[in-house]
Scaffold this active site. Sequence first.
Site, PDB file in Angstrom:
ATOM      1  N   ASP A  21     -10.652   3.902  -0.759  1.00 43.48           N
ATOM      2  CA  ASP A  21      -9.611   2.682  -1.413  1.00 43.48           C
ATOM      3  C   ASP A  21      -8.440   3.399  -1.176  1.00 43.48           C
ATOM      4  OD1 ASP A  21      -8.560   2.010  -3.991  1.00 43.48           O
ATOM      5  OD2 ASP A  21      -8.990   3.073  -5.435  1.00 43.48           O
ATOM      6  N   ASN A  60      -6.052   0.961  -0.100  1.00 48.18           N
ATOM      7  CA  ASN A  60      -4.862  -0.042   1.230  1.00 48.18           C
ATOM      8  C   ASN A  60      -4.082  -0.860   0.334  1.00 48.18           C
ATOM      9  OD1 ASN A  60      -7.151   0.826   2.607  1.00 48.18           O
ATOM     10  ND2 ASN A  60      -8.169  -0.880   2.298  1.00 48.18           N
ATOM     11  N   GLY A  61      -3.992  -1.211  -0.812  1.00 50.05           N
ATOM     12  CA  GLY A  61      -3.518  -2.390  -1.603  1.00 50.05           C
ATOM     13  C   GLY A  61      -2.002  -1.048  -2.255  1.00 50.05           C
ATOM     14  N   ARG A  62      -1.877  -0.050  -2.313  1.00 45.62           N
ATOM     15  CA  ARG A  62      -1.005   0.927  -2.388  1.00 45.62           C
ATOM     16  C   ARG A  62       0.054   1.238  -1.330  1.00 45.62           C
ATOM     17  NH1 ARG A  62      -3.929   4.304  -6.718  1.00 45.62           N
ATOM     18  NH2 ARG A  62      -5.548   2.458  -5.339  1.00 45.62           N
ATOM     19  N   TRP A  63      -1.338   1.601  -0.524  1.00 49.33           N
ATOM     20  CA  TRP A  63      -0.747   2.215   1.223  1.00 49.33           C
ATOM     21  C   TRP A  63       0.561   1.094   1.872  1.00 49.33           C
ATOM     22  CZ3 TRP A  63      -0.792   0.159   6.100  1.00 49.33           C
ATOM     23  CH2 TRP A  63      -0.663   0.940   7.494  1.00 49.33           C
ATOM     24  N   ARG A  67      -1.044  -6.717   1.341  1.00 49.20           N
ATOM     25  CA  ARG A  67      -1.641  -5.972   0.647  1.00 49.20           C
ATOM     26  C   ARG A  67      -2.631  -5.732   1.932  1.00 49.20           C
ATOM     27  NH1 ARG A  67      -3.593  -4.293  -3.778  1.00 49.20           N
ATOM     28  NH2 ARG A  67      -5.591  -4.486  -3.630  1.00 49.20           N
ATOM     29  N   HIS A 120      -5.137  -3.473   4.313  1.00 47.42           N
ATOM     30  CA  HIS A 120      -6.913  -3.578   4.458  1.00 47.42           C
ATOM     31  C   HIS A 120      -6.881  -3.867   6.370  1.00 47.42           C
ATOM     32  CE1 HIS A 120      -7.897  -4.510   0.671  1.00 47.42           C
ATOM     33  NE2 HIS A 120      -7.192  -5.105   0.334  1.00 47.42           N
ATOM     34  N   LEU A 178     -24.728   9.027  14.009  1.00 47.56           N
ATOM     35  CA  LEU A 178     -24.659   8.926  13.117  1.00 47.56           C
ATOM     36  C   LEU A 178     -25.008   7.913  12.674  1.00 47.56           C
ATOM     37  CD1 LEU A 178     -22.728   9.766  10.476  1.00 47.56           C
ATOM     38  CD2 LEU A 178     -21.262   8.281  11.321  1.00 47.56           C
ATOM     39  N   ARG A 193     -12.975   7.987 -10.531  1.00 44.69           N
ATOM     40  CA  ARG A 193     -13.939   7.240 -11.065  1.00 44.69           C
ATOM     41  C   ARG A 193     -15.107   6.575  -9.839  1.00 44.69           C
ATOM     42  NH1 ARG A 193      -9.821   4.202 -12.479  1.00 44.69           N
ATOM     43  NH2 ARG A 193      -8.694   2.841 -10.528  1.00 44.69           N
ATOM     44  N   LEU A 194     -16.129   6.018 -10.441  1.00 43.37           N
ATOM     45  CA  LEU A 194     -17.173   5.826  -8.778  1.00 43.37           C
ATOM     46  C   LEU A 194     -17.482   4.858  -8.608  1.00 43.37           C
ATOM     47  CD1 LEU A 194     -19.490   7.072  -7.461  1.00 43.37           C
ATOM     48  CD2 LEU A 194     -21.403   7.366  -9.559  1.00 43.37           C
ATOM     49  N   GLU A 224     -22.035  15.897  -4.771  1.00 38.99           N
ATOM     50  CA  GLU A 224     -20.718  16.884  -5.489  1.00 38.99           C
ATOM     51  C   GLU A 224     -19.448  15.871  -4.950  1.00 38.99           C
ATOM     52  OE1 GLU A 224     -20.683  20.359  -5.553  1.00 38.99           O
ATOM     53  OE2 GLU A 224     -22.291  20.343  -5.650  1.00 38.99           O
TER      54      GLU A 224
HETATM   55  C1  IPE Z   1     -12.840   0.304  -4.771  1.00 37.83           C
HETATM   56  O1  IPE Z   1     -12.133   0.212  -5.311  1.00 37.83           O
HETATM   57  C2  IPE Z   1     -13.657  -0.489  -3.816  1.00 37.83           C
HETATM   58  C3  IPE Z   1     -13.469  -0.843  -3.214  1.00 37.83           C
HETATM   59  C4  IPE Z   1     -13.518   0.693  -2.327  1.00 37.83           C
HETATM   60  C5  IPE Z   1     -14.506  -1.160  -1.675  1.00 37.83           C
HETATM   61  P1  IPE Z   1     -11.576  -0.982  -5.904  1.00 37.83           P
HETATM   62  O2  IPE Z   1      -9.882  -0.182  -6.329  1.00 37.83           O
HETATM   63  O3  IPE Z   1     -12.158  -1.909  -6.399  1.00 37.83           O
HETATM   64  O4  IPE Z   1     -11.685   0.819  -7.977  1.00 37.83           O
HETATM   65  P2  IPE Z   1     -11.051   0.376  -8.799  1.00 37.83           P
HETATM   66  O5  IPE Z   1     -11.061  -1.104  -9.778  1.00 37.83           O
HETATM   67  O6  IPE Z   1      -9.888   0.864  -8.842  1.00 37.83           O
HETATM   68  O7  IPE Z   1     -12.154   1.062  -9.950  1.00 37.83           O
HETATM   69  C1  IPE Z   2      -9.763  -0.713  -1.325  1.00 39.21           C
HETATM   70  O1  IPE Z   2      -7.914  -0.559  -1.320  1.00 39.21           O
HETATM   71  C2  IPE Z   2     -10.192  -1.626  -0.464  1.00 39.21           C
HETATM   72  C3  IPE Z   2     -10.425  -2.645  -1.591  1.00 39.21           C
HETATM   73  C4  IPE Z   2     -11.060  -2.484  -2.566  1.00 39.21           C
HETATM   74  C5  IPE Z   2     -11.673  -3.708  -0.499  1.00 39.21           C
HETATM   75  P1  IPE Z   2      -7.348  -1.518  -2.363  1.00 39.21           P
HETATM   76  O2  IPE Z   2      -7.082  -2.706  -2.599  1.00 39.21           O
HETATM   77  O3  IPE Z   2      -8.395  -1.426  -3.423  1.00 39.21           O
HETATM   78  O4  IPE Z   2      -6.334  -0.395  -2.548  1.00 39.21           O
HETATM   79  P2  IPE Z   2      -5.651  -0.401  -4.132  1.00 39.21           P
HETATM   80  O5  IPE Z   2      -6.233   0.708  -5.067  1.00 39.21           O
HETATM   81  O6  IPE Z   2      -4.552  -1.587  -4.847  1.00 39.21           O
HETATM   82  O7  IPE Z   2      -4.276   0.790  -3.375  1.00 39.21           O
HETATM   83 MG    MG Z   3      -8.386  -0.065  -5.479  1.00 37.29          MG
END
Ligand code: IPE
Ligand code: IPE
Ligand code: MG
Length: 243
Positions: A24, A26-29, A37, A41, A134, A197-198, A210
């Site tokens: 998680d 990628n978008g903020r990066w 965005r 990715h 792996l 969160r999960l 863990e």
């Molecule tokens: C979880 O990230 C899914 C993946 C990394 C593929 P999200 O960015 O979709 O999760 P939320 O929306 O913050 O919970």
């Molecule tokens: C995780 O990065 C990739 C996917 C969910 C596909 P995000 O795209 O959720 O990045 P943020 O959370 O917006 O930074």
């Molecule tokens: Mg995200």
Amino acid sequence: MAIFGKKTANDERILPEHIGIIMDGNGRWAKKRMLPRTAGHAAGSENFKTIARHCNKLGIKYLTVYAFSTENWRRPKEEVDAIMDLLRKYLKDSTNFKSENIKLRFIGELDALPEDIKELMKQAEFDSKDATGLVVNMAVNYGGRAEILHAVKEIANEVKNGEKNPEDLTEDDISAKIYTSEQSEPDFIIRPSGEYRLSNFLVWQSAYAEFWYSDVLWPDFSTKDLDKALEDFNKRNRRFGGV
Ligand code: IPE
Ligand code: IPE
Ligand code: MG
């Protein structure tokens, strides 16, 4: 060589056998760099390869990476399309891993994916089927609840056909039907990007996992960050409900 779950004189480390990573941030990066965005990715997908190679080198048995969730369809179509294109690009490239002895598997509701991607996935699985290093499970259109539902439906059918008796069902019946049934459960789940969160990842399998959280965004999550996380894992006292 590290021994799973056991300290030896030669190697003081206990390594997890199965690592799960929620890739998680990628978008903020990308936003931080004033990039679209999709650039995030792309960088995230490159980083996946680096981290998978590192896990392979360390002798980790299973790595499950969350690439696209059942909820990610809620994103703008252009972003979803760009993610699918990156997946295509990666799959066409995946013979790279073949020479590295990494086995690729895809988990999730794969039926809903575009036909060409499904074909490429099958090919990538076939190409890497004899690898002994792996095992990478790439979770695409994956949701933990959907996975459990899928297992429950199969069991319900077996009950309907008289193959199983509801009274005799055990947790193992569900464990046997989930996507990672042949593998150990993830013992270490890593989530970068500062979220705690999960997000529907490995819901059944992570009952005793863990967790490790980090503020680092996925494309920046380095092999050093992974080593740091593994060092912390090494100090955990896993009791599984005992004393
Ligand atoms: C979880 O990230 C899914 C993946 C990394 C593929 P999200 O960015 O979709 O999760 P939320 O929306 O913050 O919970
Ligand atoms: C995780 O990065 C990739 C996917 C969910 C596909 P995000 O795209 O959720 O990045 P943020 O959370 O917006 O930074
Ligand atoms: Mg995200």
